[in-house]
Design an enzyme around this catalytic site. Sequence first.
Site, PDB file in Angstrom:
ATOM      1  N   ASP A 129       1.024   0.640   5.697  1.00  0.00           N
ATOM      2  CA  ASP A 129      -0.010   1.312   4.894  1.00  0.00           C
ATOM      3  C   ASP A 129      -1.021   0.371   4.258  1.00  0.00           C
ATOM      4  O   ASP A 129      -2.120   0.772   3.916  1.00  0.00           O
ATOM      5  CB  ASP A 129       0.646   2.156   3.790  1.00  0.00           C
ATOM      6  N   HIS A 130      -0.658  -0.918   4.104  1.00  0.00           N
ATOM      7  CA  HIS A 130      -1.511  -1.809   3.310  1.00  0.00           C
ATOM      8  C   HIS A 130      -2.616  -2.497   4.106  1.00  0.00           C
ATOM      9  O   HIS A 130      -3.517  -3.085   3.523  1.00  0.00           O
ATOM     10  CB  HIS A 130      -0.658  -2.884   2.637  1.00  0.00           C
ATOM     11  N   ASP A 194       7.406  -3.074  -3.380  1.00  0.00           N
ATOM     12  CA  ASP A 194       6.076  -2.691  -3.833  1.00  0.00           C
ATOM     13  C   ASP A 194       6.181  -2.200  -5.274  1.00  0.00           C
ATOM     14  O   ASP A 194       7.133  -1.497  -5.626  1.00  0.00           O
ATOM     15  CB  ASP A 194       5.520  -1.571  -2.944  1.00  0.00           C
ATOM     16  N   ARG A 476      -4.305   1.334 -10.554  1.00  0.00           N
ATOM     17  CA  ARG A 476      -4.713   0.012 -11.072  1.00  0.00           C
ATOM     18  C   ARG A 476      -6.224  -0.108 -11.058  1.00  0.00           C
ATOM     19  O   ARG A 476      -6.872   0.340 -10.104  1.00  0.00           O
ATOM     20  CB  ARG A 476      -4.145  -1.101 -10.203  1.00  0.00           C
ATOM     21  N   SER A 671       4.728 -12.481 -10.631  1.00  0.00           N
ATOM     22  CA  SER A 671       5.315 -11.610  -9.615  1.00  0.00           C
ATOM     23  C   SER A 671       6.603 -12.238  -9.073  1.00  0.00           C
ATOM     24  O   SER A 671       6.854 -13.424  -9.259  1.00  0.00           O
ATOM     25  CB  SER A 671       4.339 -11.385  -8.464  1.00  0.00           C
ATOM     26  N   ARG A 673       7.345 -12.823  -6.041  1.00  0.00           N
ATOM     27  CA  ARG A 673       7.189 -13.175  -4.617  1.00  0.00           C
ATOM     28  C   ARG A 673       8.060 -14.367  -4.206  1.00  0.00           C
ATOM     29  O   ARG A 673       8.097 -15.400  -4.867  1.00  0.00           O
ATOM     30  CB  ARG A 673       5.701 -13.369  -4.303  1.00  0.00           C
TER      31      ARG A 673
HETATM   32  S1  SF4 Z   1      -0.868   1.462  -5.549  1.00  0.00           S
HETATM   33 FE1  SF4 Z   1      -0.134   0.139  -3.926  1.00  0.00          FE
HETATM   34  S2  SF4 Z   1       1.114   1.445  -2.593  1.00  0.00           S
HETATM   35 FE2  SF4 Z   1      -0.116   2.773  -3.893  1.00  0.00          FE
HETATM   36  S3  SF4 Z   1      -1.888   3.251  -2.661  1.00  0.00           S
HETATM   37 FE3  SF4 Z   1      -2.408   1.556  -3.979  1.00  0.00          FE
HETATM   38  S4  SF4 Z   1      -1.963  -0.266  -2.789  1.00  0.00           S
HETATM   39 FE4  SF4 Z   1      -0.945   1.465  -1.775  1.00  0.00          FE
END
Ligand code: SF4
Length: 783
Positions: A129-130, A194, A476, A671, A673
């Site tokens: 998806d990313h 995620d 975000r 993070s 990571r």
């Molecule tokens: S918050 Fe993260 S998982 Fe959700 S749509 Fe945005 S990038 Fe994709």
Amino acid sequence: MAPYCVLVTRLQQVLSKGVRRYHVAPVLCQRAKVAMSHFEPNEYINYEMLEKNINIVHKRLDRPLTLSEKIVYGHLDDPVKQDIERGKTYLRLRPDRVAMQDATAQMAMLQFISSGLPRVAVPSTIHCDHLIEAQLGAEKDLRRAKDINQEVYNFLATAGAKYGVGFWKPGSGIIHQIILENYAYPGVLLIGTDSHTPNGGGLGGICIGVGGADAVDVMAGIPWELKCPKVIGIKLTGELSGWSSPKDVILKVAGILTVKGGTGAIIEYHGPGVDSISCTGMATICNMGAEIGATTSLFPYNHRMKKYLSKTGRAEIAALADEFQAHLVPDAGCEYDQLVEINLSELKPHINGPFTPDLAHSVADVGTVAEKEGWPVDIRVGLIGSCTNSSYEDMGRAAAVAKQALAHGLKCKSQFTVTPGSEQIRATIERDGYAGILRDVGGVVLANACGPCIGQWDRKDTKKGEKNTIVTSYNRNFTGRNDANPETHAFVTSPEIVTALAIAGTLKFNPETDSLTGADGKKFKLEAPDADELPTLEFDPGQDTYQHPPKDRSGQHVDVSPTSQRLQLLEPFDKWDGKDLEDMLILIKVKGKCTTDHISAAGPWLKFRGHLDNISNNLLIGAINIENGKANSVRNALNQEFGPVPDTARYYKKNGIKWVVVGDENYGEGSSREHAALEPRHLGGRAIITKSFARIHETNLKKQGLLPLTFADPADYNKIHPVDKLSIVGLADFAPGKPLKCIIKHPNGSQETIMLNHTFNETQIEWFQAGSALNRMKEMQQH
Ligand code: SF4
């Protein structure tokens, strides 16, 4: 679940409590089991284990438990002996499943492959998806992404097939929406690579965002460590109505608790107001709990979840959850570490931003505030969708607003984009006419993917550096997140408010009170949107975008080209040779803050996440060298020349010389990571010595076979100079709680000894000796 099967479960429970254990015919046992998902018919929900563990902990703690505690403690590796103290002890847990998005899955799968294990220990999935960039619209963008990312997708698909991991192809949708539709259930403990994994709390699960190293542990069958979370209770009273939506709950909570308010805590919603929120609405609220730093968020099991489970083809899970309901809600009288109360009947539509999701405004006020602050009030683009707000209900409410504008001959004044959360949502909103309405009002329907939410947006209408405003239904809105333009003022709000604002084209419009002018010159007001929470017909699944791992995986080959610049198979790290680490060079003595971003930068380096050697070229390039106050400039002790940190590390490695890093306070914060731990190990590092570590990074270093050590006396940090050599001695007697000695050899021949502490337990010492945690797992399998 058929009543017959529930009956069998009940029968087994009753019998198992009796003195005598009765035999239940295997055929009946089998029928009483409920699969976790349709995609894994042989992996069953284990509420019996949850119940057993909760009962043990109840007895031990002798107090009512919050729902968060029930689910977390219900997954303890050792509920009898585990130390449990909220906010203090570390829990060893056994999650039920793992989910990975394509950017983070690459290194996670590479590490898993390097372990040599034949298949994953718990049900796991990969979601593409990313990596899909929004440019021209769904079809073309998807085709382009498949082309550009072909080798990454091939790798993930073949690795998934070989190691038993379900693979959701590009175009299937956003990880969290797919988890909600297919995998989350009340009481599940799920970890995902995620931050917005907590979305699954909308279905009553504890779903936590983690780094790839944690995912690898769980897939390898290693217990997963989590600091025992505190629990913040949010009591909801009243009920949502009108323009107010679930998004406003979390926007309000973010305003109250701020971006750090949830750190180390689970946010647990409860109270009579909960029932006025749809299941997908609860998921929206949990999803955005990540913005206040919460470990996760969740809601108690209720009839809204039951309705959603049934509509998504999982009525048997709802029936089973009904049976175990007592364990899927908090105990009466349980206590929270902090309590916040929100009256939903008084909640007004919110819009938060710019640049931070906790800067809360009411929609009524934001225009005035923007004018005062000098933020552009004209809206360039409205964007709906993302994992936060892409449900059937969200799209329905946005379409209900758009329909009214169309009836008065209006279209959006701003640009408008729509991101469906999954292929199922896309197909269903196409069938039910919502997509058509959103297109008619001026919207461009993008691929079922993250797109602009993760900055995958080929934005053309604004130049970099140009001040402008966008409104999104995402979660975000940090500087540059959506379009890499630091002058883009991004605000987050509900999809229906985004739609109304995109129609009006300005932040100064409040749909609750203001009017629009129709094409006929007459004024009209938008009615508050009303839309079904779920489709009347069944969901349309759309195209089949799932790849199930084959039954026979023996001949399966994993596609990684040896010349690839984006992917590289990992070699297992070398074992400890049984000797002390003598005369190591200091690669860098870091001054001040050193986060995982300083150790392994993001941005353009993201494309190398699956290639350890290439991404290692960013090792510590952001850290400040105490010797010259510069970033990415360190002395090469062999030729005395200053050069980039990664080049110097490679030089030492090539010459067979081990090295250490000396760090300051809270080294490795930020993070989780795992690249920040893999890279130093890959380039020949053996120890990181600091005043203190961020806990997750410290554990990640141990997993990769490095020695994270702290000064017994923090003042000893000053005794070490970048030109010294360090020896760590006493490794033959390495034991939990026993400090190690460090001999500092100065260039003038003098030397002094200091003591170093560590937090290794016995298992972690075995990781060090084996070369890494995965090497150790492999050794154990072989024996
Ligand atoms: S918050 Fe993260 S998982 Fe959700 S749509 Fe945005 S990038 Fe994709």
